[in-house]
Write a protein that holds these residues in place. Sequence first.
Motif, PDB file in Angstrom:
ATOM      1  N   ASN A   2       0.818  -1.211   0.000  1.00  0.00           N
ATOM      2  CA  ASN A   2       0.000   0.000   0.000  1.00  0.00           C
ATOM      3  C   ASN A   2       0.853   1.262   0.000  1.00  0.00           C
ATOM      4  OD1 ASN A   2      -2.692  -0.676  -0.296  1.00  0.00           O
ATOM      5  ND2 ASN A   2      -2.968  -1.115   1.869  1.00  0.00           N
ATOM      6  N   PRO A  62      -4.256   3.094  -2.634  1.00  0.00           N
ATOM      7  CA  PRO A  62      -3.981   1.889  -1.840  1.00  0.00           C
ATOM      8  C   PRO A  62      -5.274   1.167  -1.472  1.00  0.00           C
ATOM      9  CG  PRO A  62      -3.682   3.870  -0.508  1.00  0.00           C
ATOM     10  CD  PRO A  62      -4.001   4.327  -1.901  1.00  0.00           C
ATOM     11  N   LEU A  81       2.156   1.748  -3.464  1.00  0.00           N
ATOM     12  CA  LEU A  81       1.102   2.225  -4.355  1.00  0.00           C
ATOM     13  C   LEU A  81       0.888   3.731  -4.178  1.00  0.00           C
ATOM     14  CD1 LEU A  81      -1.524  -0.664  -4.109  1.00  0.00           C
ATOM     15  CD2 LEU A  81      -0.260   0.048  -6.155  1.00  0.00           C
ATOM     16  N   ARG A  82       0.873   4.175  -2.946  1.00  0.00           N
ATOM     17  CA  ARG A  82       0.684   5.608  -2.686  1.00  0.00           C
ATOM     18  C   ARG A  82       1.835   6.417  -3.287  1.00  0.00           C
ATOM     19  NH1 ARG A  82      -2.965   8.137  -0.297  1.00  0.00           N
ATOM     20  NH2 ARG A  82      -3.677   6.560   1.145  1.00  0.00           N
TER      21      ARG A  82
END
Length: 151
Positions: A130, A140, A133-134
Motif C-alpha cells: 500500500n 492503496p 502504491l501511494r
Amino acid sequence: MKTIRWMMDHLYWADGRILDALEESETKNKDLLKLVRHVAVAERVWLDRLQGKGSAKYSLWEETEDLTAIRTMFEENAEQYRIYIEGLKEFELDEMIDYENQSGGSFRTSARDILLQVLLHGQYHRGQINRALRIESAEPAQVDYITFTRL
C-alpha cells in the motif's frame, strides 16, 4: 479457533483487496509485483509445512508480472487453509510441527504460531504494498481489520 477462523477470513479478503488495487494501478513495478507474489508463496509454504510436506520446491522471491497467477494462488491457498482449519481441533493448535525452512534449517513450531505467522506476515507486506502504491500515486487498498468487520 473462532478467532483464528475469523482472522483467516480477513486474510483471504485482504489478499483479494490488495490484488484488486494492484490491478487497478496497472503498476509495472517489479519489486512490488515480486512482493505480492512473495505473500502468496509464503502462505503456500506455511500451509505445506502444517500439512507435513516439504517446502523446498518453492522460491519465495521470484519476479513475476502475472497477477492472474497470483490471484489463483491466493484463491487456492484460501480453499486449502479453510479445509485445514475445518479439520483442526482446538487442542491441535498447540501441537508442534517439525519443518525445514527454505535454507534447510530445522525448526519446531506450534500450529497456532504458524497460523499467526501467516496472518501477521501478510498484513506486514500488504502495508508495504500500500505504501508503494501511494508513492506511485495509485490508490492503496483498505485492508484494515476493522473495515473487514464492518462488512
